[in-house]
Design a protein around this motif. Structure first.
Motif, PDB file in Angstrom:
ATOM      1  N   TYR A  84       0.841  -1.208   0.000  1.00 29.56           N
ATOM      2  CA  TYR A  84       0.000   0.000   0.000  1.00 29.56           C
ATOM      3  C   TYR A  84       0.875   1.256   0.000  1.00 29.56           C
ATOM      4  N   THR A  85       1.908   1.261   0.838  1.00 29.46           N
ATOM      5  CA  THR A  85       2.801   2.417   0.906  1.00 29.46           C
ATOM      6  C   THR A  85       3.498   2.650  -0.428  1.00 29.46           C
ATOM      7  N   LEU A  86       3.966   1.572  -1.043  1.00 32.11           N
ATOM      8  CA  LEU A  86       4.623   1.690  -2.345  1.00 32.11           C
ATOM      9  C   LEU A  86       3.647   2.226  -3.389  1.00 32.11           C
ATOM     10  N   GLY A  87       2.432   1.711  -3.382  1.00 30.10           N
ATOM     11  CA  GLY A  87       1.442   2.147  -4.362  1.00 30.10           C
ATOM     12  C   GLY A  87       1.109   3.622  -4.229  1.00 30.10           C
ATOM     13  N   VAL A  88       0.880   4.089  -3.000  1.00 29.13           N
ATOM     14  CA  VAL A  88       0.558   5.506  -2.786  1.00 29.13           C
ATOM     15  C   VAL A  88       1.751   6.381  -3.152  1.00 29.13           C
ATOM     16  N   ALA A  89       2.970   5.937  -2.813  1.00 25.96           N
ATOM     17  CA  ALA A  89       4.167   6.708  -3.158  1.00 25.96           C
ATOM     18  C   ALA A  89       4.305   6.850  -4.675  1.00 25.96           C
ATOM     19  N   LEU A  90       4.006   5.782  -5.397  1.00 25.87           N
ATOM     20  CA  LEU A  90       4.085   5.844  -6.855  1.00 25.87           C
ATOM     21  C   LEU A  90       2.998   6.752  -7.433  1.00 25.87           C
ATOM     22  N   LEU A  91       1.816   6.772  -6.807  1.00 24.76           N
ATOM     23  CA  LEU A  91       0.765   7.687  -7.256  1.00 24.76           C
ATOM     24  C   LEU A  91       1.174   9.140  -7.050  1.00 24.76           C
ATOM     25  N   VAL A  92       1.842   9.414  -5.937  1.00 27.52           N
ATOM     26  CA  VAL A  92       2.358  10.764  -5.707  1.00 27.52           C
ATOM     27  C   VAL A  92       3.412  11.101  -6.757  1.00 27.52           C
ATOM     28  N   ALA A  93       4.252  10.113  -7.095  1.00 27.97           N
ATOM     29  CA  ALA A  93       5.265  10.335  -8.129  1.00 27.97           C
ATOM     30  C   ALA A  93       4.611  10.632  -9.476  1.00 27.97           C
ATOM     31  N   VAL A  94       3.502   9.960  -9.762  1.00 25.65           N
ATOM     32  CA  VAL A  94       2.778  10.232 -11.009  1.00 25.65           C
ATOM     33  C   VAL A  94       2.271  11.670 -11.020  1.00 25.65           C
ATOM     34  N   ALA A  95       1.726  12.132  -9.886  1.00 21.36           N
ATOM     35  CA  ALA A  95       1.200  13.501  -9.808  1.00 21.36           C
ATOM     36  C   ALA A  95       2.307  14.540  -9.985  1.00 21.36           C
ATOM     37  N   LEU A  96       3.514  14.225  -9.512  1.00 22.23           N
ATOM     38  CA  LEU A  96       4.608  15.194  -9.558  1.00 22.23           C
ATOM     39  C   LEU A  96       5.350  15.194 -10.888  1.00 22.23           C
ATOM     40  N   PHE A  97       5.706  13.995 -11.365  1.00 17.42           N
ATOM     41  CA  PHE A  97       6.473  13.931 -12.619  1.00 17.42           C
ATOM     42  C   PHE A  97       6.095  12.716 -13.448  1.00 17.42           C
ATOM     43  N   GLY A  98       4.794  12.489 -13.563  1.00 15.34           N
ATOM     44  CA  GLY A  98       4.320  11.360 -14.351  1.00 15.34           C
ATOM     45  C   GLY A  98       4.357  11.632 -15.838  1.00 15.34           C
ATOM     46  N   ILE A  99       4.098  10.582 -16.597  1.00 14.44           N
ATOM     47  CA  ILE A  99       4.093  10.645 -18.053  1.00 14.44           C
ATOM     48  C   ILE A  99       2.653  10.863 -18.522  1.00 14.44           C
ATOM     49  N   THR A 100       2.455  11.852 -19.377  1.00 15.41           N
ATOM     50  CA  THR A 100       1.122  12.188 -19.875  1.00 15.41           C
ATOM     51  C   THR A 100       0.905  11.593 -21.259  1.00 15.41           C
ATOM     52  N   LYS A 101      -0.211  10.874 -21.422  1.00 11.10           N
ATOM     53  CA  LYS A 101      -0.607  10.327 -22.718  1.00 11.10           C
ATOM     54  C   LYS A 101      -2.086  10.595 -22.918  1.00 11.10           C
ATOM     55  N   LYS A 102      -2.439  11.169 -24.060  1.00 11.39           N
ATOM     56  CA  LYS A 102      -3.827  11.451 -24.407  1.00 11.39           C
ATOM     57  C   LYS A 102      -4.525  12.289 -23.331  1.00 11.39           C
ATOM     58  N   GLY A 103      -3.791  13.225 -22.762  1.00  5.30           N
ATOM     59  CA  GLY A 103      -4.377  14.146 -21.796  1.00  5.30           C
ATOM     60  C   GLY A 103      -4.479  13.616 -20.380  1.00  5.30           C
ATOM     61  N   ALA A 104      -3.995  12.403 -20.128  1.00  7.26           N
ATOM     62  CA  ALA A 104      -4.067  11.824 -18.788  1.00  7.26           C
ATOM     63  C   ALA A 104      -2.665  11.496 -18.290  1.00  7.26           C
ATOM     64  N   LYS A 105      -2.394  11.836 -17.042  1.00  4.17           N
ATOM     65  CA  LYS A 105      -1.096  11.549 -16.427  1.00  4.17           C
ATOM     66  C   LYS A 105      -1.274  10.347 -15.508  1.00  4.17           C
ATOM     67  N   ARG A 106      -1.030   9.141 -16.058  1.00  5.05           N
ATOM     68  CA  ARG A 106      -1.293   7.906 -15.323  1.00  5.05           C
ATOM     69  C   ARG A 106      -0.059   7.012 -15.184  1.00  5.05           C
ATOM     70  N   TRP A 107       1.047   7.370 -15.815  1.00  4.17           N
ATOM     71  CA  TRP A 107       2.205   6.489 -15.869  1.00  4.17           C
ATOM     72  C   TRP A 107       3.428   7.175 -15.282  1.00  4.17           C
ATOM     73  N   VAL A 108       4.377   6.357 -14.819  1.00  2.57           N
ATOM     74  CA  VAL A 108       5.634   6.875 -14.302  1.00  2.57           C
ATOM     75  C   VAL A 108       6.736   5.908 -14.710  1.00  2.57           C
ATOM     76  N   SER A 109       7.916   6.436 -14.960  1.00  2.00           N
ATOM     77  CA  SER A 109       9.054   5.619 -15.380  1.00  2.00           C
ATOM     78  C   SER A 109       9.943   5.329 -14.176  1.00  2.00           C
ATOM     79  N   VAL A 110      10.132   4.034 -13.903  1.00  2.01           N
ATOM     80  CA  VAL A 110      11.039   3.599 -12.835  1.00  2.01           C
ATOM     81  C   VAL A 110      12.053   2.610 -13.429  1.00  2.01           C
ATOM     82  N   GLY A 111      12.576   2.985 -14.585  1.00  4.40           N
ATOM     83  CA  GLY A 111      13.369   2.042 -15.368  1.00  4.40           C
ATOM     84  C   GLY A 111      12.514   1.456 -16.465  1.00  4.40           C
ATOM     85  N   ILE A 112      11.273   1.124 -16.106  1.00  2.00           N
ATOM     86  CA  ILE A 112      10.240   0.741 -17.068  1.00  2.00           C
ATOM     87  C   ILE A 112       9.011   1.605 -16.776  1.00  2.00           C
TER      88      ILE A 112
END
Length: 384
Positions: A84-112
Motif C-alpha cells: 500500500y505504501t509503495l502504491g501511494v508513493a508511486l501515485l504521488v510520483a505520477v502527480a509530480l512527474f508522471g508521463i502524460t498520454k492522451k491528456g491523462a497523467k497515469r504512468w511513471v518511469s522507474v526504469g520501465i
C-alpha cells in the motif's frame, strides 16, 4: 536387507502444489477464458497478433495465480502495509512527474513505464483487511473513519490523473472491505438514497444540466460529456454518442441465437469501436446472441458466488474481508463493462474480465484469483 527407497514420480511431487485448489472456481474461470479466446479470435483476427497476445496474457495470469496460490494468507497479510505504501508513493510520483498520454497523467518511469493505479486494485483491499484484522474485537466508529481515509487517499490521487474507471474499481474494492467489516446500515442507506435522488434529478433536468456552456463542479469536461451522452446518445450519433449507439445496435442485432461465429457484421465491418478491448461484449453479443450472453453472465455469477462462499468460510477476519473484496472486484469489472456497452452506465475504461484484451488487467485478475485460491487452499489444507 538394504532398504529400498522409491523415488516419487513427477505427478506425486506436483500433487502438493495443486492439492486444495478450488475446483468450482477454477471451472468457472476456465469457461470464461474459453469464451474470451473464442471471442478474441473472431473480433481480433485482423488486429495483428491480438489473439496470440491474448493467449499469452492468459498464460501469464495463470502463472501468477499459481504462484500466489502457494502463498498462505498469513504471508499475504505481511505484504499489506509495504504494498500500500509503495502504491501511494508511486501515485504521488505520477502527480509530480508522471508521463502524460492522451491528456491523462497515469504512468511513471522507474526504469520501465508502469501504471501505479493498477497496484492499488489489490493493495487497497489488502491494507483495509489488514487494518480490520488488527482491530478485531475492539472495533470503534473511529476505525471505520481511518479505513475511509486509507481508501480516500489513493482514490483521490487516481481521480486526479484522471482515471475514473480505475478509481471506481479501487473504490468498490475498498468499500466492499468496509461493508463486510460490519459498517452499520444507518451509515449506508443515506448515501444510497442521496445517490438515487441525484440520478432522478439528473434524468428529470437533463435538458438544463446538459445545455451548452453548463459546467459541473468536480467533473472534467469529458466526464460531463460522457454522462450527458449516456442520457441522450442520439444528440450526437456520429460523435460522442457513436460508441454507445453502435454497441446497442450490435447487441440488439444478435437476437436470441446470434449471427454465428465470425459472422458479426457490426464487428467485422468495424462499426464497433474498441471491439477487442472495452466494447468486446458488443462483439460477443452480436455473434452469440441472448443465449451466449446468458452463458457469459452465468459464468460470472458462478465466479462471484464461489468467491463469496470462499470468503464466508475463511478462518480469519483478514482472509474473509480480502476474499470478499477481491470477489467484488470481479463483479464490478463485469457489471460496469456490460452496463456501459449496453447503454445503462457512462463509458469508462473498464475491461470485461478474461474476455477483453489487455495485459495489465489480465495480470491483476490473475493476482486476484491467486488470492482467492490461496484462501480456499489454506482452509482445505487445515481441514485435511
Amino acid at each position: 536387507m538394504p532398504a529400498v527407497i522409491e523415488k516419487p514420480s513427477l505427478l506425486q511431487r506436483a500433487a502438493p502444489l495443486v492439492r486444495g485448489f478450488d475446483g468450482p472456481l477454477a471451472f468457472a474461470v476456465f469457461m470464461l477464458a474459453c469464451a474470451g479466446l473464442l471471442t478474441m479470435y473472431s473480433s481480433g483476427f485482423d488486429h495483428g497478433t491480438r489473439f496470440v497476445d491474448h493467449g499469452r496474457n492468459m498464460l501469464i495470469a495463470g502463472f501468477v495465480m499459481f504462484v500466489i496460490a502457494q502463498v498462505p494468507p498469513q504471508r499475504l497479510m505481511t505484504l499489506a502495509v509495504p504494498l500500500y505504501t509503495l502504491g501511494v508513493a508511486l501515485l504521488v510520483a505520477v502527480a509530480l512527474f508522471g508521463i502524460t498520454k492522451k491528456g491523462a497523467k497515469r504512468w511513471v518511469s522507474v526504469g520501465i513505464v508502469i501504471q501505479p493505479s493498477e497496484i492499488l486494485k489489490i493493495a487497497v483491499p489488502l491494507m483495509l483487511a489488514w487494518w480490520f484484522q488488527k482491530r478485531e474485537g475492539q472495533m470503534r466508529p473511529l476505525d471505520f473513519l481511518v479505513a475511509g481515509l486509507l481508501l480516500a487517499i489513493p482514490v483521490g490521487l487516481i481521480v486526479k490523473q484522471p482515471d475514473l474507471g480505475t478509481a471506481l474499481l479501487v473504490l468498490a474494492a475498498g468499500l466492499s472491505v468496509i461493508f463486510f467489516a460490519g459498517l452499520s446500515w444507518r451509515l449506508i442507506i443515506p448515501p444510497v438514497l442521496l445517490g438515487l435522488l441525484g440520478i432522478i434529478l439528473l434524468v428529470v433536468f437533463e435538458a438544463q444540466l446538459c445545455a451548452p456552456g453548463m459546467d459541473w463542479p468536480l467533473l472534467h469536461d469529458y466526464q460531463q460529456q460522457r454522462v450527458c451522452t449516456l442520457l441522450d446518445p442520439g444528440k450526437d450519433p456520429l460523435g460522442k454518442g457513436f460508441h454507445i449507439l453502435q454497441g446497442m445496435i450490435a447487441i440488439g442485432s444478435g437476437g436470441i441465437f446470434g449471427k454465428g461465429f465470425m459472422q458479426g457484421t457490426q464487428t467485422h465491418l468495424e462499426f464497433i469501436p474498441e471491439r477487442t478491448t472495452d466494447f468486446i461484449f458488443a462483439a460477443f453479443s452480436e455473434e452469440f446472441g441472448l443465449l451466449g450472453n446468458l452463458f457469459l453472465i452465468a459464468g460470472f455469477v458462478a465466479l462471484v458466488l464461489r468467491g463469496l462462499t470462499i470468503a464466508s468460510e475463511a478462518s480469519t477476519v483478514f482472509s474473509r474481508l480480502l476474499a470478499g473484496a477481491v470477489t467484488m472486484i470481479f463483479f464490478t469489472y463485469a457489471f460496469v463493462n456490460m452496463g456501459m456497452v449496453s447503454g445503462i452506465l457512462p463509458v469508462v475504461g473498464v475491461p470485461l474480465p478474461f474476455i477483453s484484451y489487455g495485459g495489465t488487467a489480465m495480470v491483476t485478475l490473475g493476482l486476484g484469483l491467486g488470492i482467492l485460491m490461496s484462501i480456499a487452499r489454506s482452509k482445505r489444507l487445515v481441514q485435511t
